[in-house]
Every structure is written in structure tokens, then in C-alpha cells.
Scaffold this motif. Sequence first.
Motif, short mmCIF file in Angstrom:
data_model
loop_
_atom_site.label_atom_id
_atom_site.label_comp_id
_atom_site.label_asym_id
_atom_site.label_seq_id
_atom_site.Cartn_x
_atom_site.Cartn_y
_atom_site.Cartn_z
N THR A 142 0.85 -1.19 0.00
CA THR A 142 0.00 0.00 0.00
C THR A 142 0.88 1.23 0.00
N PRO A 143 0.31 2.37 -0.31
CA PRO A 143 1.10 3.60 -0.19
C PRO A 143 1.61 3.77 1.23
N ILE A 144 2.79 4.36 1.36
CA ILE A 144 3.35 4.60 2.69
C ILE A 144 2.51 5.67 3.36
N SER A 145 2.00 5.34 4.52
CA SER A 145 1.13 6.26 5.23
C SER A 145 1.78 6.73 6.52
N PRO A 146 1.80 8.04 6.77
CA PRO A 146 2.38 8.51 8.03
C PRO A 146 1.56 8.09 9.23
N GLU A 147 0.29 7.71 9.03
CA GLU A 147 -0.51 7.23 10.15
C GLU A 147 0.02 5.89 10.65
N ALA A 148 0.67 5.16 9.77
CA ALA A 148 1.28 3.89 10.17
C ALA A 148 2.73 4.16 10.56
N ALA A 149 2.90 5.00 11.57
CA ALA A 149 4.23 5.47 11.96
C ALA A 149 5.13 4.36 12.46
N ASP A 150 4.56 3.23 12.80
CA ASP A 150 5.38 2.14 13.31
C ASP A 150 6.31 1.56 12.25
N ILE A 151 6.05 1.83 10.97
CA ILE A 151 6.97 1.33 9.94
C ILE A 151 8.20 2.21 9.80
N PHE A 152 8.17 3.42 10.35
CA PHE A 152 9.34 4.30 10.35
C PHE A 152 10.12 4.05 11.64
N GLY A 153 11.45 4.01 11.53
CA GLY A 153 12.25 3.73 12.72
C GLY A 153 13.53 4.54 12.76
N VAL A 154 14.16 4.56 13.92
CA VAL A 154 15.42 5.31 14.07
C VAL A 154 16.56 4.62 13.34
N THR A 155 16.41 3.33 13.07
CA THR A 155 17.47 2.60 12.35
C THR A 155 17.30 2.68 10.84
N CYS A 156 16.27 3.39 10.37
CA CYS A 156 16.00 3.55 8.94
C CYS A 156 15.85 2.21 8.22
N ALA A 157 15.21 1.25 8.86
CA ALA A 157 15.01 -0.05 8.24
C ALA A 157 14.20 0.12 6.96
N LEU A 158 14.66 -0.51 5.90
CA LEU A 158 14.01 -0.50 4.59
C LEU A 158 13.87 0.90 4.01
N GLY A 159 14.72 1.83 4.45
CA GLY A 159 14.72 3.19 3.92
C GLY A 159 13.70 4.11 4.54
N LEU A 160 12.98 3.68 5.57
CA LEU A 160 11.97 4.50 6.23
C LEU A 160 12.51 4.98 7.58
N CYS A 161 12.71 6.28 7.71
CA CYS A 161 13.41 6.83 8.87
C CYS A 161 12.54 7.78 9.68
N LEU A 162 12.70 7.70 11.00
CA LEU A 162 12.15 8.74 11.86
C LEU A 162 13.13 9.90 11.85
N PRO A 163 12.65 11.13 11.82
CA PRO A 163 13.58 12.26 11.84
C PRO A 163 14.35 12.31 13.14
N ASP A 164 15.58 12.77 13.07
CA ASP A 164 16.44 12.92 14.24
C ASP A 164 16.64 14.41 14.49
N ALA A 165 16.38 14.86 15.69
CA ALA A 165 16.46 16.28 16.01
C ALA A 165 17.90 16.79 16.04
N THR A 166 18.86 15.93 16.29
CA THR A 166 20.25 16.38 16.39
C THR A 166 21.02 16.27 15.07
N THR A 167 20.92 15.14 14.40
CA THR A 167 21.65 14.92 13.15
C THR A 167 20.67 14.42 12.09
N PRO A 168 20.54 15.12 10.98
CA PRO A 168 19.66 14.63 9.91
C PRO A 168 20.08 13.23 9.47
N VAL A 169 19.11 12.37 9.22
CA VAL A 169 19.41 10.97 8.89
C VAL A 169 20.26 10.85 7.63
N TRP A 170 20.14 11.77 6.70
CA TRP A 170 20.92 11.67 5.47
C TRP A 170 22.39 12.00 5.68
#
Length: 184
Positions: free
Chosen positions: A85-113
Motif C-alpha cells: 500500500t502507499p506509505i502512510s504517516p498514520e502507520a508510523a510504526d513502519i518508520f524507525g530510528v534505524t532507517c530499516a528498509l529506507g523509512l526513517c524517523l527524523p532525528d532532532a540532532t543529526t539529519p538521517v541523510w
Amino acid sequence: MPSRSIRPSVGGLQRQRGISLFMVMMFLVILSILGVTAIQSSTFSARIAGNEADRTLAFQAAESALRDAEKDIGGSCLAANCRTTPISPEAADIFGVTCALGLCLPDATTPVWEVKANWTTAGRAATYGTYTGATALPVVSQQPQYLIEYFKLGEAFVYRVSAIGYGANSSTQVMLQTSVKALK
């Protein structure tokens, strides 16, 4: 009165022949220096043109990765390994700090990129075509990669996509970013 004949000096002729030989040798040295300089200049220009062509290839690969990520976000894929399905921000559990599968939670100190491990550790950055079924890009040293982050801006969600593309030479890299508004 007896007539005298004037004979040319033998030493004067030899000196003139020595000077002309010296002049010809100097002329050949100058021509050789000019030839070597011209060859070096054309070689340098060819290297510049080659590097620019490789940078353009890397730029196009990064641009392709951005478009691939947009398709990934939209869920427009028919291949077996696509996100269903389309990536939905409501399904926030698929985004993580480890950027698994290219889906990242934003980091306030260092941008993930900016975190090198997100690009080099297997399973973090999404590789071009993995979730959209796109055909691998030819000629590039490695397939481009992308990371998707999401942000909430007021009532809207926005995705930031960071992509890195590689040229034919693996040391040639271009990074691009774009923002995509999430559809509800």
C-alpha cells in the motif's frame, strides 16, 4: 705593384656554422616544449570532460532514485517485493530510528541523510527498484539509494526524500533531496 688576393678567413666560416646549429637546436627545444604543453593541455581537458560526464551520470542516477522513492511512497508497484500500500504517516510504526528498509524517523540532532551508516549498512537505505520493480540502471558503479523521512507540519505530513547516485566511477557521488506532500 703586385696584386694581393684577399682570402676569406677559415675560422669565420666555422663560427657561422656553429651558430646556425645552435639556433636550430634552440628552435627544436622550443617546439618540443610547445608540443608537450599542448599534449598536457588536451589530456587535462579530456579528464575534465570525463569527470563532468561521470558527475552528470551520478546526478541522473540520484534523480532516478528520487522518482523511485516517490513511486514507493505512492505504492505504485506491481512487482512481488513491493510495498503493498502507499506509505502512510498514520502507520508510523513502519518508520524507525534505524532507517530499516529506507523509512526513517527524523532525528532532532543529526539529519538521517548525514549519518554515513544509513547509506553503508545493509538494510537501511532502500536501493533503486527494490520496492517499485524498476529495472536496474546500466553503467553506474552501484545502484542509487534513498531514505524517506516524514514530518508533521501543522495538520499535514511531508516526506523528505534523500537520494544518492553513483557514476561509472564509484568515487563520483551526487546527493539530492526533495519533499513530497503526503496524500490522505
